[in-house]
Design an enzyme around this catalytic site. Sequence first.
Site, PDB file in Angstrom:
ATOM      1  N   LYS A 137       0.688  -1.226  -0.111  1.00 46.97           N
ATOM      2  CA  LYS A 137       0.159  -0.008  -0.041  1.00 46.97           C
ATOM      3  C   LYS A 137       0.697   1.307   0.015  1.00 46.97           C
ATOM      4  CE  LYS A 137      -4.051  -1.752   0.111  1.00 46.97           C
ATOM      5  NZ  LYS A 137      -5.098  -1.597  -0.949  1.00 46.97           N
ATOM      6  N   LYS A 241     -13.273  -8.176  -8.100  1.00 52.72           N
ATOM      7  CA  LYS A 241     -13.334  -8.937  -6.898  1.00 52.72           C
ATOM      8  C   LYS A 241     -14.775  -9.173  -6.927  1.00 52.72           C
ATOM      9  CE  LYS A 241     -10.417  -5.165  -4.664  1.00 52.72           C
ATOM     10  NZ  LYS A 241     -10.348  -3.887  -3.736  1.00 52.72           N
TER      11      LYS A 241
END
Length: 357
Positions: A137, A241
């Site tokens: 991240k 997803k």
Amino acid sequence: MSSTSPGGRPPGPPASAGSAGTRLRRAPARQTLARVDGALGTLRAFAIPMRTRFRGITVREGALIEGPAGWAEFSPFAEYGPRECARWLACALEAAWDGWPAPVRDQVPVNVTVPAVGPEQAYRIVAGSGCRTAKVKVAERGQPGGADIARVEAVRDALGPGGQIRVDANGGWDVDTAARMLGELSRSGLEYAEQPCPTLDELAMLRKRVDVPVAADESIRRAEDPLAVRAAGAADIVVLKAQPLGGVRSALRIAEACGLPVVVSSAVESSVGLAAGVALAAALPELPYACGLATMSLLTGDVTGQPLAEAGGTLPVRRPPADAGRLAQWRADPGPWRARLAAAAEVLAAEFPDGLG
């Protein structure tokens, strides 16, 4: 593309109220509402603390429902309204009532996920994992770019020269910042950059300025989005997803229509929810990249005694059952989740009467 309904049937002629045609088209909506009634009766809410702040949250909340095919998860994030939640509900209803397509593999490769932590902790996370790919991240609000560089360098040290690093900015950079930061971060060797900028136009502009492949994630939230990504020349890779795209079958259709390489990722679910993502990855004809599904390590607990935990850089293709004791341990107020599910069901029945599967 053929002129078929979302359920795969050719559109019929207009039908008057009360006609057989209208009754047939309304039948799937009635089925959805009947399933929702069953879901509301079995709903169990949970709240599991995160090990580290992730996506701005410290507790992962959601609900489980049970149907003939097993337990399923409905866990849209708090900021999502009924329209966006409808697809998350479609995924849960598919899992609980229909099950998933047959897999073509019995395990899926996965990456280790590194939150926006300091370099020492980043190193420990990667070194303690069996994964050879790390998703790091970056662009965390309030952190300087130097923190991203130090984190990625620590991950490279942990992986060694043979591992793969991908960075995820969650749309946190403008084009100039993304070009500058990817130039710096690419010194550590990058597999790709996930959603470096928020819009398709920005992603397309960035692709012309950097050599790092670009993956689109947040840009893909509706069935037509992957086609828009490809048409705009905005990405080299798409991240899919299961929950936000309405289920495994819906995501498989999107992958086929898009024609770009696919990375399957999670929405930081419990193992019950992760199983849908694993089923998606297991059913794809090709799986060129490690999946972002090893996210149980981000949570302090689970709703099953058989968690989907990474071992040797892979996850097994299986469906863990919910555990009554662990559900009780992480129990939360079901009232708000019943309300959110019911509101999502109204949208699903009204706007997708033929279903998403």
